[in-house]
Write an enzyme that holds these catalytic residues in place. Structure first.
Site, mmCIF file in Angstrom:
data_model
loop_
_atom_site.group_PDB
_atom_site.id
_atom_site.type_symbol
_atom_site.label_atom_id
_atom_site.label_comp_id
_atom_site.label_asym_id
_atom_site.label_seq_id
_atom_site.Cartn_x
_atom_site.Cartn_y
_atom_site.Cartn_z
ATOM 1 N N ASP A 198 0.615 -0.959 0.128
ATOM 2 C CA ASP A 198 0.078 0.032 0.017
ATOM 3 C C ASP A 198 0.719 1.307 -0.420
ATOM 4 O O ASP A 198 2.261 1.056 0.785
ATOM 5 C CB ASP A 198 -0.471 0.250 1.123
ATOM 6 C CG ASP A 198 -1.810 0.967 1.476
ATOM 7 O OD1 ASP A 198 -2.765 0.881 0.665
ATOM 8 O OD2 ASP A 198 -2.029 1.519 2.427
ATOM 9 N N GLU A 247 13.860 -15.632 -0.756
ATOM 10 C CA GLU A 247 14.468 -16.900 0.505
ATOM 11 C C GLU A 247 13.455 -18.184 0.786
ATOM 12 O O GLU A 247 13.879 -19.107 0.903
ATOM 13 C CB GLU A 247 14.928 -16.547 1.680
ATOM 14 C CG GLU A 247 15.772 -14.934 2.262
ATOM 15 C CD GLU A 247 15.726 -14.880 3.544
ATOM 16 O OE1 GLU A 247 15.326 -15.385 4.673
ATOM 17 O OE2 GLU A 247 16.694 -13.747 4.240
HETATM 18 C C1 GLC Z 1 -4.241 3.580 -0.383
HETATM 19 C C2 GLC Z 1 -5.809 1.841 -0.507
HETATM 20 C C3 GLC Z 1 -6.939 2.950 0.188
HETATM 21 C C4 GLC Z 1 -6.577 3.189 1.247
HETATM 22 C C5 GLC Z 1 -4.756 4.078 0.878
HETATM 23 C C6 GLC Z 1 -4.471 4.293 2.909
HETATM 24 O O1 GLC Z 1 -4.480 3.951 -1.609
HETATM 25 O O2 GLC Z 1 -5.847 1.151 -2.070
HETATM 26 O O3 GLC Z 1 -7.733 2.032 -0.465
HETATM 27 O O4 GLC Z 1 -7.630 3.905 1.473
HETATM 28 O O5 GLC Z 1 -4.038 3.123 0.671
HETATM 29 O O6 GLC Z 1 -4.059 3.416 2.915
#
Ligand code: GLC
Length: 504
Positions: A198, A247
């Site tokens: 993310d 790994e």
């Molecule tokens: C990313 C995710 C989204 C989330 C954001 C904060 O963009 O796809 O859904 O709200 O990160 O974590």
């Protein structure tokens, strides 16, 4: 080492909205497990699970309060193990979403940091003194307002690029790196086949906290203009993660959410000792326009070709308006989305589908009172939020649960989706589900590089080995001089606008 991911089709499961096994109206891991045969039948290679970790739910799981467990709402670690086991038995790989940019404000780390400014956990976050009465600098949150919230007890401010319930971790602190190594291992030891990372370009912020230039653009690509992110230190983390996943002998992959409109800015992340893949949203942000689409394809391929990484192809995910709606909605929007499906699945490289894309679902116009996305609540009026693409899947005919749940779905499923259910589409060979299934069944036969043909304005035609993909975006009806393997619309000899076909 197998490079299974290079031509794989990934299917994103938004866990809350896929399938509910216990009648509480919220999807869960056991629900996914029960529907694995559906995904096998569809023909995808891997699933990506959105965060299922314990979370207060301020951003539906993207605010994690324990990185090494399962939220009771979604099940238990045993359910996770059973899901991975069954998926593997069906030859489906499973990747998990990891959220390293920020934790929940209810993570014990942050609770310790707030309770006692001298606690070592304070260094895991970015606490800074303000400038005068205001925050330390002018950085805005992605979701409106400043990226800083004051900790009244100490008078310092903490950084959050998203909601205040999502404090950013300070990756300059070594402990943060060590913890994430351990978290990755925890899931790899349980058999996970990789991670979707993310906000992958943002882990490190400019340590000098220099102001951003105002006015801030209203760009969809929020990382485009932020000088504070995309810092050089992040590459060292991805090099070490690449070694770490290396790994494991199941060839786990790393795919980063690295959002830049200029694909050349993605290339450093995709050097062969860093991430395997990054989401490439260039196609996703293109309107239905032949020149724009071709340009998105060519620029992505040229940029990533430099580092021998295949561009990924994405048209939908849990953060954006559903494709048929973006393409104009109604009959025409769906028709274009079906044509785009054949384009998408003909491109060389990994493809990411989002649950419900294979059903041609439209964005749902929900009443304000049921909306839950923090974007809606924080930016009321300005941005409607993402609930409309997160409505639970309609499996069977019959409201209100539509086979998704025996209870009340956490977001209402529109009555009109009775015509869109898996049950109904499975029985209809002209349905969007049948189109996706047929395309995925042929997907392995599309081999080799992409080679463009000259074609009339408004059309896109290219070879993949001995298969030709022809897309008539908005050109004159296009004559087809080969055998049609698959078409997005019933065809005579001509391919009408808003249609695509695979030919041999
Ligand atoms: C990313 C995710 C989204 C989330 C954001 C904060 O963009 O796809 O859904 O709200 O990160 O974590």
């Amino acid at each position: 080492m197998s490079e299974w991911w290079r031509d794989a089709v990934f299917y994103e499961i938004y866990v809350r909205s896929f399938a509910d096994s216990d009648g509480d109206g919220v999807g869960d891991l056991a629900g996914i497990r029960a529907h694995l045969p559906y995904l096998r039948e569809l023909g995808v290679d891997a699933i990506w699970l959105t965060p299922f970790y314990p979370s207060p739910g301020a951003d539906h799981g993207y605010d994690v309060s324990d990185y090494s467990d399962v939220d009771p709402l979604f099940g238990t670690l045993d359910d996770f193990d059973a899901l991975v086991h069954d998926a593997h038995a069906l030859d489906l790989r499973v990747i998990a979403d990891i959220v390293p940019n920020h934790s929940s404000n209810r993570h014990p780390w942050f609770e310790n940091a707030l309770a006692d400014p001298s606690h070592p956990d304070r260094a895991r976050y970015v606490f800074r003194p303000g400038r005068g009465d205001g925050p330390p600098n002018n950085w805005p949150s992605n979701w409106g307002g400043p990226a800083w919230t004051k900790d009244e007890a100490s008078g310092e401010w903490y950084l959050h690029l998203f909601a205040p319930e999502q404090p950013d971790l300070d990756w300059h602190t070594k402990q943060v790196r060590d913890d994430f190594d351990e978290i990755l291992r925890f899931w790899l030891d349980r058999g996970i086949d990789g991670f979707r990372i993310d906000v992958a370009a943002a882990l490190y912020k400019d340590a000098t906290l220099a102001d951003e230039i105002e006015p801030f653009p209203a760009s969809k690509f929020s990382t485009d203009w932020r000088k504070a992110v995309d810092q050089p230190e992040v590459h060292d983390v991805y090099r070490s993660w690449r070694r770490l996943v290396g790994e494991y002998d199941n060839d786990p992959v790393l795919v980063g959410e690295v959002v830049f409109s200029d694909p050349t800015r993605m290339t450093p992340y995709l050097r062969n000792d860093e991430l395997h893949m990054a989401f490439n949203f260039t196609l996703l942000f293109q309107p239905w326009d032949a020149d724009g689409i071709r340009d998105a394809i060519d620029t992505s391929r040229a940029a990533l070709g430099e580092v021998d990484a295949p561009p990924t192809w994405v048209l939908e995910n849990h953060d954006v308006t559903r494709l048929p709606t973006r393409y104009g909605g109604g009959v025409e929007g769906l028709r274009r989305a079906r044509a785009a499906a054949l384009l998408l699945l003909a491109l060389p490289g990994p493809v990411y589908l989002y649950q419900g894309q294979e059903l041609g679902l439209e964005e749902v116009d929900l009443p304000d009172e049921v909306r839950q996305d923090p974007i809606f609540h924080r930016m009321k009026g300005e941005r409607i939020g993402r609930d409309g693409c997160r409505v639970p899947l309609p499996w069977e005919n019959g409201p209100p649960g539509f086979g998704f749940t025996t209870g009340a779905p956490w977001l209402p499923i529109p009555d009109a989706w009775d015509a869109k259910t898996v049950e109904r589409q499975r029985a209809d060979e002209r349905s969007t589900l049948s189109l996706y299934r047929a395309a995925l069944a042929l997907h392995d036969e599309l081999r080799g590089d992409l080679a463009w043909h000259e074609s009339p304005p408004g059309t896109l035609v290219f070879d993949r080995g001995d298969i030709v993909c022809a897309v008539n975006v908005d050109g004159a009806p296009l004559a087809l001089d080969r055998t049609v393997l698959l078409a997005s619309e019933p065809l005579d000899d001509l391919l009408p606008p808003g249609a695509a076909a695979w030919l041999r």
